[in-house]
Design an enzyme around this catalytic site. Structure first.
Site, PDB file in Angstrom:
ATOM      1  N   CYS A   1     -11.323 -10.170  -2.275  1.00 45.14           N
ATOM      2  CA  CYS A   1     -11.194  -9.447  -3.555  1.00 45.14           C
ATOM      3  C   CYS A   1     -12.381  -8.521  -3.753  1.00 45.14           C
ATOM      4  O   CYS A   1     -12.348  -7.660  -4.629  1.00 45.14           O
ATOM      5  CB  CYS A   1     -11.218 -10.399  -4.751  1.00 45.14           C
ATOM      6  SG  CYS A   1      -9.902 -11.582  -4.854  1.00 45.14           S
TER       7      CYS A   1
ATOM      8  N   HIS B   1      -6.337 -15.250  -2.917  1.00 39.59           N
ATOM      9  CA  HIS B   1      -6.220 -15.142  -1.460  1.00 39.59           C
ATOM     10  C   HIS B   1      -6.136 -16.477  -0.724  1.00 39.59           C
ATOM     11  O   HIS B   1      -5.881 -16.504   0.474  1.00 39.59           O
ATOM     12  CB  HIS B   1      -7.390 -14.323  -0.903  1.00 39.59           C
ATOM     13  CG  HIS B   1      -7.308 -12.888  -1.271  1.00 39.59           C
ATOM     14  ND1 HIS B   1      -7.949 -12.364  -2.365  1.00 39.59           N
ATOM     15  CD2 HIS B   1      -6.613 -11.872  -0.713  1.00 39.59           C
ATOM     16  CE1 HIS B   1      -7.667 -11.075  -2.445  1.00 39.59           C
ATOM     17  NE2 HIS B   1      -6.864 -10.753  -1.462  1.00 39.59           N
TER      18      HIS B   1
ATOM     19  N   LYS C   1       2.128 -12.632  -4.320  1.00 39.59           N
ATOM     20  CA  LYS C   1       1.868 -11.242  -3.965  1.00 39.59           C
ATOM     21  C   LYS C   1       1.889 -11.090  -2.441  1.00 39.59           C
ATOM     22  O   LYS C   1       1.340 -11.919  -1.727  1.00 39.59           O
ATOM     23  CB  LYS C   1       0.481 -10.869  -4.516  1.00 39.59           C
ATOM     24  CG  LYS C   1       0.040  -9.489  -4.146  1.00 39.59           C
ATOM     25  CD  LYS C   1      -1.404  -9.277  -4.573  1.00 39.59           C
ATOM     26  CE  LYS C   1      -2.037  -8.202  -3.716  1.00 39.59           C
ATOM     27  NZ  LYS C   1      -3.448  -8.045  -3.885  1.00 39.59           N
TER      28      LYS C   1
ATOM     29  N   LYS D   1      -1.927  -9.471   3.266  1.00 33.55           N
ATOM     30  CA  LYS D   1      -2.292  -9.804   4.640  1.00 33.55           C
ATOM     31  C   LYS D   1      -2.831 -11.206   4.719  1.00 33.55           C
ATOM     32  O   LYS D   1      -2.499 -11.981   5.616  1.00 33.55           O
ATOM     33  CB  LYS D   1      -3.388  -8.845   5.139  1.00 33.55           C
ATOM     34  CG  LYS D   1      -2.889  -7.485   5.491  1.00 33.55           C
ATOM     35  CD  LYS D   1      -2.181  -7.512   6.828  1.00 33.55           C
ATOM     36  CE  LYS D   1      -1.251  -6.332   6.997  1.00 33.55           C
ATOM     37  NZ  LYS D   1      -1.897  -5.044   6.823  1.00 33.55           N
TER      38      LYS D   1
ATOM     39  N   HIS E   1       0.835  -1.204   0.000  1.00 29.66           N
ATOM     40  CA  HIS E   1       0.000   0.000   0.000  1.00 29.66           C
ATOM     41  C   HIS E   1       0.870   1.255   0.000  1.00 29.66           C
ATOM     42  O   HIS E   1       0.604   2.216  -0.710  1.00 29.66           O
ATOM     43  CB  HIS E   1      -0.933   0.003   1.222  1.00 29.66           C
ATOM     44  CG  HIS E   1      -1.755  -1.247   1.312  1.00 29.66           C
ATOM     45  ND1 HIS E   1      -1.435  -2.262   2.181  1.00 29.66           N
ATOM     46  CD2 HIS E   1      -2.842  -1.652   0.638  1.00 29.66           C
ATOM     47  CE1 HIS E   1      -2.307  -3.247   2.037  1.00 29.66           C
ATOM     48  NE2 HIS E   1      -3.168  -2.904   1.097  1.00 29.66           N
TER      49      HIS E   1
HETATM   50  N1  MSP Z   1     -10.328  -1.162  -2.070  1.00 29.58           N
HETATM   51  C1  MSP Z   1      -9.784  -1.667  -3.245  1.00 29.58           C
HETATM   52  C2  MSP Z   1      -9.444  -0.559  -4.210  1.00 29.58           C
HETATM   53  C3  MSP Z   1     -10.590   0.327  -4.562  1.00 29.58           C
HETATM   54  S1  MSP Z   1     -10.092   1.632  -5.591  1.00 29.58           S
HETATM   55  C4  MSP Z   1     -11.485   2.314  -6.046  1.00 29.58           C
HETATM   56  C5  MSP Z   1      -8.529  -2.454  -2.957  1.00 29.58           C
HETATM   57  N2  MSP Z   1      -7.939  -2.212  -1.796  1.00 29.58           N
HETATM   58  S2  MSP Z   1      -6.592  -2.899  -1.272  1.00 29.58           S
HETATM   59  O1  MSP Z   1      -6.459  -2.476   0.103  1.00 29.58           O
HETATM   60  O2  MSP Z   1      -6.624  -4.289  -1.505  1.00 29.58           O
HETATM   61  O3  MSP Z   1      -5.439  -2.236  -2.054  1.00 29.58           O
HETATM   62  C6  MSP Z   1      -4.986  -2.768  -3.279  1.00 29.58           C
HETATM   63  C7  MSP Z   1      -3.862  -1.912  -3.770  1.00 29.58           C
HETATM   64  O4  MSP Z   1      -2.832  -1.800  -2.772  1.00 29.58           O
HETATM   65  C8  MSP Z   1      -3.125  -2.443  -4.988  1.00 29.58           C
HETATM   66  O5  MSP Z   1      -3.794  -2.159  -6.176  1.00 29.58           O
HETATM   67  C9  MSP Z   1      -1.823  -1.717  -4.867  1.00 29.58           C
HETATM   68  O6  MSP Z   1      -2.007  -0.388  -5.221  1.00 29.58           O
HETATM   69  C10 MSP Z   1      -1.561  -1.812  -3.376  1.00 29.58           C
HETATM   70  N3  MSP Z   1      -0.949  -3.075  -3.035  1.00 29.58           N
HETATM   71  C11 MSP Z   1      -1.414  -4.017  -2.164  1.00 29.58           C
HETATM   72  N4  MSP Z   1      -0.546  -5.051  -2.125  1.00 29.58           N
HETATM   73  C12 MSP Z   1       0.481  -4.803  -2.954  1.00 29.58           C
HETATM   74  C13 MSP Z   1       1.669  -5.470  -3.265  1.00 29.58           C
HETATM   75  N5  MSP Z   1       1.965  -6.646  -2.755  1.00 29.58           N
HETATM   76  N6  MSP Z   1       2.526  -4.860  -4.120  1.00 29.58           N
HETATM   77  C14 MSP Z   1       2.283  -3.629  -4.661  1.00 29.58           C
HETATM   78  N7  MSP Z   1       1.159  -2.986  -4.382  1.00 29.58           N
HETATM   79  C15 MSP Z   1       0.233  -3.558  -3.585  1.00 29.58           C
HETATM   80  O7  MSP Z   1      -8.121  -3.235  -3.790  1.00 29.58           O
END
Ligand code: MSP
Length: 731
Positions: free
Chosen positions: A140, A164, A318, A321, A21
Site C-alpha cells: 500500500c 493485501h 479487490k 496482484k 489498471h
Molecule cells: N502508485 C499508486 C498511485 C499513485 S498516484 C499519485 C498506486 N498504484 S497502483 O498500481 O496500485 O494502482 C492503483 C490504481 O489502479 C487504483 O486506484 C485504480 O485506479 C487501479 N486499480 C488497481 N486495481 C484495481 C481494481 N481491482 N479495480 C479497479 N481499479 C483498480 O496506488
C-alpha cells in the site's frame, strides 16, 4: 481557449498491469476524448510511480536495479497502452509520466521546500522532524494504524495488512512529519465550499467523516539507509521522500510545476487544475493528503477527485496482484476487441460501485449489445441502402403526395418524433457522461439503438421495396436509420473509437468523428446522396464455448484465490522439455491433479496451466503477441563453473555470468547429457527474469534454453556461432 486536464493514478512499477489498471485508463481516455470532441484542449496523463520500497524489492527479486525494474515495467505499459489504443499515437494519453524523470525531481523538491517554509492553518510549521514508530505496508506504501491490520496470533510475528494480506514492516526511525492534524478544519471547509470536489457523493461523505474523526501527522520521509530508492529530501540527503508525497506531486510536475522547460512544453498555468480519476482504494491519499500538501505549498486545489469502484473477484475481493486474482491483459487482448472491452468496462461497472468481472459476461454483452445491437443496426441499415438506394444516402423527405402512402405503411410521417426522441436521449447521454454515469449514458444510447431497430422492424423496408410507389417512404425510413447511426457514432466515439470511426466511414462521411461535438448535432445533417462505403461487420459474434475453453486453459481468473496461486512449480520428468530447472524436479507423470500444479510464471503474474494448457496459453491459435514475448528477459550468459549435485543425477549446478555484478547460480536438468567440463566457457541463453526457486536445497536463479531433440527429448543447449558479450539481450 478552454482547457481540461485529466489524470489516472500513476501505477507502481513493481509489477505488470491487469484489468484494474486498464480500467482507470479506459475511463480517463473516454473522458479525454469526450472533452476533445467538444473542442476543449485536453491533456491526459497516465504513468508510473517508480520509487519506494516495493519497487526496490521487486527489482531485487528480479535481479535488476530499481531503474531497470521500472524501465521493464514501463516498456510493458507502453506496449500495452499501444495494444489497447490508449497511447498518444492512437489519440489517448498526452504524457506517460515517470517519477524518475529529472524534471519531476526538480518539481517535487520545489514543493517540499515550499512546504518546509509553510505554516499550517493553525500557525505552526507544516513540516517538522520527529521519530516514527509503527507498521508500514509496502504494497500500500502506507503506514497502518491498529484498525488497519490483523494482529498476529503469534506475538513475535508482524501483523498482516487487511488489504493485501501480506506482512507489515516495522518502522522505527527519524522522519520528517507533515502536520496533517492541523489541516482538518481547512479540509472540511474545502469539501463544504466545493461539494463536487470529491465525487461521487458517497465518497465525499466517506472522506468527510474520515477527516472529522481526526487526522494524525504523517511521516513523509524515510531514512535513506532503509529506503534508498527515492527522491532525496532537499538539504537533508540522509532522507528520501515518502513515496506518496512525491508521487502525488507528479500531477503538477508533469505539466511544468518547478521546471521551466516542462512549463513551456505543456503548461502548468494552462492546464492546472486537474480532474483526478482514482480507484477508491487510494481516495484518502488524493482527497486528504494531496489537498493538504497543496495548501501548504500555496498551490491551487485540483478540479475534482473522482473515485471509481474496484473490479472484484467472486468472493468480493479487490482484484490485485498480491491476491493473485487478476484478469490478465494478454488474455483480454487475445480474445476481445478493444472496443468491446471498453464498452464492457463502461457499461458493466456502475461508476463508483464495485463490479464483478466475468469473461462470460463480456462475451454475452459483446454478442447482445454490440453484435446483435449496434453492429446489426449498422449492417442492416447500410446493406439496405446498398440494395434499395444504389448505395447512396437517400432523401429523408416525404412529399405531400407521399404522406398518405407512408401513413398507410404505418410509418410516422412526422420526422420529429424520432429526431425528438434521439435528441432527448443525446442530452441525457451527455448529462450522464459528464457526471461519470457511463453505464446510464450507455443505456440511453442503447435506447436509441432499440428505437431505430423498432422503426425498421415496424416499417419493413423489405416489403416497401416491393412497391415502387413506396420508394419515398422506404427512403425516409432508411435515411432516419442512417442519420441515427451518425448520431450514435458521435455519441459513442469516446467509448468505442474504432467501431464508431468505422460506422462513420461506412456511412461515407469523411470528417473525423473525433472532432464532432455531440451537443451540436443537428438532425438531418447527413447529406443526401452521400455514397456509402463497403459494408462490413463491426462486431463478429463470439463463440462462447470456444473462447471459454481457450481462456480456461490460461489459468485462474478473477475467481482464483491465493490458494490457487500455486506454490512450487513442478513438472514431471519426461515431459518433453528438458534442460530447464523445472524439469529436473522429480514429480511423476502428469495426472489430473498435477495438471493444476504447473505454474507459468511471468513476472508479477502467476497462472496455472497444464503442460498442454501452457502451450495453449502461449500460442493460442499458434501465435503470440509481441507483448507476450517481451515479458521474457533472455540474456547471453557464459558458464563459469559447472558441477554435479550429489544424489540428483539429472541436475547440474552452474554459475553463469550474464553481465551482472555476480554470476547467477542456475540448476539445469541436463546432467545425463552433458559433462560439467563440457560446459565451462560456453555461451548460452538464459531466461533471466524467472522467479528464483529452490531445487534440492539450491537456489536456481534462471533457466537455460535448449532444444529438445528426438523421442527421448535429448537437450541440446542453444549457443552462438559468433562472439557475443555476456548479458546481451535477445530480442
Ligand atoms: N502508485 C499508486 C498511485 C499513485 S498516484 C499519485 C498506486 N498504484 S497502483 O498500481 O496500485 O494502482 C492503483 C490504481 O489502479 C487504483 O486506484 C485504480 O485506479 C487501479 N486499480 C488497481 N486495481 C484495481 C481494481 N481491482 N479495480 C479497479 N481499479 C483498480 O496506488
Amino acid at each position: 481557449m478552454k482547457t481540461f486536464y485529466v489524470t489516472t493514478p500513476i501505477y507502481y512499477a513493481n509489477s505488470l498491469p491487469h484489468l484494474g489498471h486498464l480500467y482507470t485508463m479506459i475511463v480517463a481516455d473516454a473522458i479525454a476524448r469526450h472533452q476533445r470532441q467538444q473542442g476543449i484542449e485536453t491533456f491526459f496523463l497516465t504513468g508510473t510511480d517508480e520509487h519506494g520500497i516495493n519497487i526496490e524489492r521487486a527489482a531485487k527479486l528480479n535481479h535488476r536495479t530499481p531503474q531497470e525494474q521500472a524501465d521493464y515495467v514501463v516498456s510493458y505499459y507502453k506496449q500495452m497502452t499501444a495494444a489497447f489504443g490508449l497511447d498518444t499515437a492512437h489519440g489517448g494519453y498526452d504524457i506517460f509520466m515517470r517519477t524518475t524523470e529529472p524534471f519531476h525531481y526538480q518539481g517535487v523538491s520545489e514543493l517540499w521546500r515550499r512546504a518546509a517554509k509553510a505554516k499550517t492553518p493553525k500557525g505552526r510549521d507544516a513540516l517538522y522532524k520527529g521519530h516514527y514508530e509503527g507498521w508500514f505496508c509496502a504494497a500500500c506504501a502506507a503506514y497502518k494504524t491498529e484498525d488497519e491490520y490483523l494482529k498476529p496470533t503469534n506475538p513475535d510475528e508482524p501483523p498482516t495488512c487487511l488489504i493485501h494480506e501480506t506482512k507489515l514492516d516495522r518502522v522505527s526511525e527519524d522522519s520528517y512529519f507533515f502536520r496533517l492534524s492541523d489541516y482538518d478544519d481547512a479540509l472540511l471547509g474545502l469539501y463544504e465550499a466545493r461539494p463536487d470536489f470529491v465525487q461521487p457523493e458517497a465518497r465525499r461523505n466517506e472522506v468527510r467523516s474520515l477527516v472529522r474523526g481526526g487526522l494524525q501527522d504523517l511521516s513523509v520521509s524515510r531514512l535513506k539507509s532503509s529506503v534508498s530508492w527515492g527522491v532525496p529530501v532537499p538539504d537533508d540527503p540522509d532522507h528520501t521522500m515518502y513515496v506518496w508525497f512525491e508521487a502525488l506531486t507528479n500531477y503538477i510536475t508533469a505539466i511544468g510545476f518547478g521546471n521551466e522547460q516542462q512549463e513551456r512544453a505543456i503548461g502548468f498555468e494552462k492546464f492546472w487544475p486537474a480532474l483526478h480519476l482514482v480507484g477508491k482504494d487510494i481516495l484518502r491519499f488524493h482527497a486528504v493528503y494531496w489537498p493538504a500538501f497543496l495548501m501548504a505549498a500555496g498551490v491551487k486545489q485540483p478540479r475534482a477527485i473522482v473515485a471509481h469502484g474496484m473490479w472484484v473477484d467472486s468472493a468480493g475481493r479487490k482484484m490485485s496482484k498480491t491476491l493473485g486474482n487478476t484478469i490478465d491483459l494478454d488474455v483480454l487482448n487475445r480474445h476481445f476487441s478493444i472496443d468491446s472491452i471498453r464498452y464492457f468496462c463502461l457499461r458493466e461497472m456502475v461508476f463508483g460501485q464495485d463490479g464483478r468481472f466475468g469473461y462470460e459476461n463480456l462475451i454475452d454483452r459483446t454478442n447482445s449489445d454490440l453484435a446483435s445491437g449496434l453492429g446489426n443496426l449498422s449492417s442492416r441499415t447500410l446493406t439496405m441502402i446498398e440494395r434499395y438506394c444504389d448505395g447512396r444516402i437517400p432523401s429523408g423527405n416525404i412529399s405531400e403526395e407521399g404522406l398518405l402512402l407512408a401513413k398507410r405503411a404505418g410509418v410516422d410521417t412526422d420526422e420529429t418524433t424520432i429526431s425528438g426522441f434521439i435528441s432527448h436521449a443525446r442530452d441525457e447521454f451527455i448529462r450522464y457522461f459528464d457526471n461519470f454515469g457511463f453505464s446510464r449514458a450507455l443505456e440511453e444510447a442503447w435506447a436509441i439503438v432499440a428505437r431505430a431497430d423498432k422503426m425498421i422492424s415496424d416499417a419493413k423496408p423489405w416489403d416497401l421495396a416491393k412497391d415502387p410507389a413506396q420508394q419515398q417512404t422506404l427512403n425516409a425510413v432508411l435515411y432516419r436509420a442512417a442519420e441515427t447511426l451518425r448520431w450514435l457514432s458521435v455519441l459513442l466515439y469516446p467509448v468505442m473509437p474504432n467501431a464508431t470511426r468505422e460506422i462513420y466511414t461506412q456511412l461515407g462521411l469523411t470528417e473525423e468523428v473525433s472532432k464532432v461535438n455531440p451537443s451540436q448535432l443537428k438532425w438531418a445533417g447527413l447529406p443526401e446522396g452521400t455514397q456509402i462505403s463497403e459494408v462490413m461487420g463491426l462486431f463478429p459474434r463470439l463463440d462462447k464455448t470456444k473462447i471459454m475453453d481457450e481462456i480456461k486453459g490460461t489459468g485462474p481468473s478473477v475467481s482464483g484465490g491465493p490458494d490457487e496461486r500455486g506454490s512450487s512449480p513442478t513438472v514431471g520428468e519426461g515431459s518433453g522439455q528438458h534442460a530447464t530447472e523445472a524439469d529436473a524436479v522429480p514429480g511423476g507423470a502428469a495426472n489430473a491433479s498435477d495438471r493444476r500444479s504447473r505454474t507459468i510464471l511471468r513476472e508479477g503474474i502467476s497462472q496455472h496451466a497444464t503442460k498442454a494448457d501452457a502451450v495453449k496459453n502461449e500460442t493460442g491459435d499458434g501465435l503470440i503477441e509481441i507483448t507476450d514475448f517481451a515479458k521474457i528477459d533472455l540474456r547471453v550468459g557464459e558458464v563459469r563453473s559447472a558441477e554435479r549435485i550429489p544424489k540428483a543425477d539429472k541436475l547440474l549446478l552452474l554459475t553463469v555470468d550474464i553481465g551482472e555484478e555476480k554470476p547467477r547460480q542456475i540448476l539445469a536438468g541436463i546432467a545425463q547429457y552433458y559433462a560439467p567440463e563440457q560446459l565451462v566457457g560456453r555461451k548460452i541463453v538464459v531466461v533471466a527474469n524467472l522467479k528464483p526457486r529452490k531445487l534440492r536445497g539450491h537456489e536456481s536463479q534462471g533457466m537455460l534454453l535448449a532444444a529438445s531433440v528426438g523421442e527421448e527429448g535429448k537437450p541440446v543447449i542453444a549457443t552462438f556461432a559468433e562472439d557475443v558479450s555476456n548479458g546481451a539481450r535477445l530480442k
